[in-house]
Design a protein around this motif. Structure first.
Motif, mmCIF file in Angstrom:
data_model
loop_
_atom_site.group_PDB
_atom_site.id
_atom_site.type_symbol
_atom_site.label_atom_id
_atom_site.label_comp_id
_atom_site.label_asym_id
_atom_site.label_seq_id
_atom_site.Cartn_x
_atom_site.Cartn_y
_atom_site.Cartn_z
ATOM 1 N N VAL A 83 60.525 -42.854 8.573
ATOM 2 C CA VAL A 83 60.483 -41.384 8.155
ATOM 3 C C VAL A 83 62.324 -41.382 8.816
ATOM 4 O O VAL A 83 61.850 -41.439 10.689
ATOM 5 C CB VAL A 83 59.279 -40.464 8.677
ATOM 6 N N ASP A 102 62.799 -35.962 8.641
ATOM 7 C CA ASP A 102 61.592 -35.691 8.025
ATOM 8 C C ASP A 102 60.742 -35.552 9.175
ATOM 9 O O ASP A 102 59.191 -35.084 9.118
ATOM 10 C CB ASP A 102 61.234 -37.227 7.018
ATOM 11 N N LYS A 103 60.822 -35.480 10.744
ATOM 12 C CA LYS A 103 59.966 -35.707 11.220
ATOM 13 C C LYS A 103 58.537 -34.173 11.508
ATOM 14 O O LYS A 103 60.198 -33.007 11.565
ATOM 15 C CB LYS A 103 60.848 -35.632 12.707
ATOM 16 N N ASP A 136 53.276 -33.021 5.385
ATOM 17 C CA ASP A 136 52.818 -33.869 3.715
ATOM 18 C C ASP A 136 53.599 -33.767 2.754
ATOM 19 O O ASP A 136 53.638 -35.074 2.580
ATOM 20 C CB ASP A 136 51.097 -33.951 4.257
ATOM 21 N N ASP A 190 55.944 -32.096 1.831
ATOM 22 C CA ASP A 190 57.306 -32.343 2.310
ATOM 23 C C ASP A 190 58.305 -33.684 2.121
ATOM 24 O O ASP A 190 58.770 -34.705 2.057
ATOM 25 C CB ASP A 190 58.079 -31.776 3.139
ATOM 26 N N CYS A 191 57.155 -35.074 3.003
ATOM 27 C CA CYS A 191 57.539 -36.171 2.768
ATOM 28 C C CYS A 191 57.117 -37.279 2.026
ATOM 29 O O CYS A 191 57.616 -38.113 1.005
ATOM 30 C CB CYS A 191 55.471 -37.206 3.889
ATOM 31 N N ARG A 232 60.329 -38.650 -0.699
ATOM 32 C CA ARG A 232 59.985 -39.997 -0.856
ATOM 33 C C ARG A 232 59.576 -40.134 -2.537
ATOM 34 O O ARG A 232 60.118 -41.194 -3.426
ATOM 35 C CB ARG A 232 58.085 -40.757 -0.902
#
Length: 127
Positions: free
Chosen positions: A4, A8-9, A13, A15-16, A20
């Motif tokens: 990540v 992205d931190k 979830d 958004d992550c 991906r």
């Protein structure tokens, strides 16, 4: 495992997952952009194996050439389906199935017709 990025931190979830998915879609688009060249090389190789199969009177060499041709057509069948080239996939599947079923029992005209159909599907969908 995908790392990540710092950007992205702290992202949710959702958004992550979205990040991906975008990365995966970009990777697939890149593969699809190169697919035409890959499959053209495979179809050219099929032509070489086709000519070699029917140029020999040795049944063992002929069987080996037809098996090589079948394996390549099997790969094109799957790749065509993956990249949305359905006519290409169907033409490759017909060649694969016929060679599996009858192999050395097929004559030059039968195999040649299926190879011609594969070439036509390539031209229609990718050339």
């Amino acid at each position: 495992m995908t790392k990540v990025s710092p950007a992205d931190k702290g992202a949710s979830d959702e958004d992550c997952v979205s990040v991906r998915i975008r990365r995966a879609e970009a990777a697939i688009a890149n593969l699809k952009a190169n697919f035409g060249a890959w499959v053209k090389a495979d179809i050219d190789s099929i032509g070489v194996h086709f000519e070699a199969a029917f140029a020999t009177s040795d049944p063992i060499k002929r069987a080996a050439e037809l098996e090589a041709l079948r394996r390549i057509s099997h790969n094109i069948k799957g790749q065509g389906g993956t990249f949305g080239c359905h006519n290409l996939s169907e033409a490759a599947a017909a060649l694969d199935s016929a060679l599996k079923a009858r192999g050395n029992g097929l004559d030059r005209n039968a195999v040649g017709g299926m190879v011609a159909n594969l070439n036509a599907a390539y031209r229609d969908e990718l050339a």
